[in-house]
Design a protein around this motif. Sequence first.
Motif, short mmCIF file in Angstrom:
data_model
loop_
_atom_site.label_atom_id
_atom_site.label_comp_id
_atom_site.label_asym_id
_atom_site.label_seq_id
_atom_site.Cartn_x
_atom_site.Cartn_y
_atom_site.Cartn_z
N HIS A 141 -4.99 29.07 8.09
CA HIS A 141 -5.33 28.03 9.08
C HIS A 141 -4.86 28.49 10.46
N HIS A 143 -3.63 26.71 14.56
CA HIS A 143 -3.16 25.48 15.18
C HIS A 143 -3.95 25.09 16.42
N HIS A 202 -3.01 32.07 10.09
CA HIS A 202 -1.87 32.47 9.27
C HIS A 202 -1.86 31.67 7.98
FE FE2 Z 1 0.66 26.83 10.53
#
Ligand code: FE2
Length: 236
Positions: A141, A143, A202
Motif C-alpha cells: 500500500h 500513504h 510498502h
Molecule cells: Fe504504511
Amino acid sequence: MIYLINMNSGHSASAHEVSYNFVQAQGESHLCPPAFRIPILRRKILSAEECQLIRDQILEKESEITSQHTSTPIAGLTSGLTTLWSHYNVLTWSVPEQVGLKQRLFDVYREYLQLSEVQPFKNQIQCWANALRKGAGLERHLHSNRPITAISGHLALNTTSAATLYHFPFVMKCSQTQTETYCLKLESEEGWVTFFPSWVQHSTMPYQEDGIRVTMAFDILAEIAKGSPIPFDTGN
Ligand SMILES: [Fe+2]
C-alpha cells in the motif's frame, strides 16, 4: 536509481554502499538506472525502556479504541488499530509526550528535509499505532491517497522478524513474500524510525511469532486534513 539511506551505529553501510549492494544483489543493474532518487532515512530515536513504555500504553488503549470506532479496511486488515488510524493520534498520549517523542521525530524530519532536498512546509502530523498478531501482515500500500500527504514514517517498538519491504515504484516484479526482488527490505528493529516519501509503496511481511508486533506510523501533511492531525511546525 539511488536509495539514500543514512544509518547510525550498528549499520556501517554508507548511502553509496547500500545502493551499490542493492544493484549487485539484483544482478540486473540495467533495470536500476541511476536516474531516480528515493530518500529513505533511518535513525534510532528510542531506547528499549522507552519503547516498552509506549508499547504498553498502545496495548492498554487498544480495546478502548477498537470498541469506540468503526474500522475502515486497509492494507488487507479489516480490524484493529491500523484500520482506525484517523481516529486518534498517538503523539497526544501521555507516554509519548513524556519521552518527547514528537520532538525526536521532528529532529529526524528536519534532517530528512535536507536529505531529500525538500523545502520546509507548513505541516501537521497524523500518527497511529499498529499491533499485529501471528499471521498478520500489511499488504502492499502507499500513504499518498490524498494529495496533501507528503512524507510518511514508521517506528518499530519491538524487534521482530517481520520486516518492511519498500517496493521500487517503476519495477513491477515484487510480491509480499519475495524479499530479494526489487524491494528494499528493512528489518523491524526496536527504537528505529524510517522516513520515506508517502508515494513509496510498502508492505509488512506476515508476523510469525507468538507475541505482538507493535509499531507506530505517521503521515506528515501539507495542510489541515480530516482525522486527528496535530501541528508539526515545531517539535513543541
Ligand atoms: Fe504504511
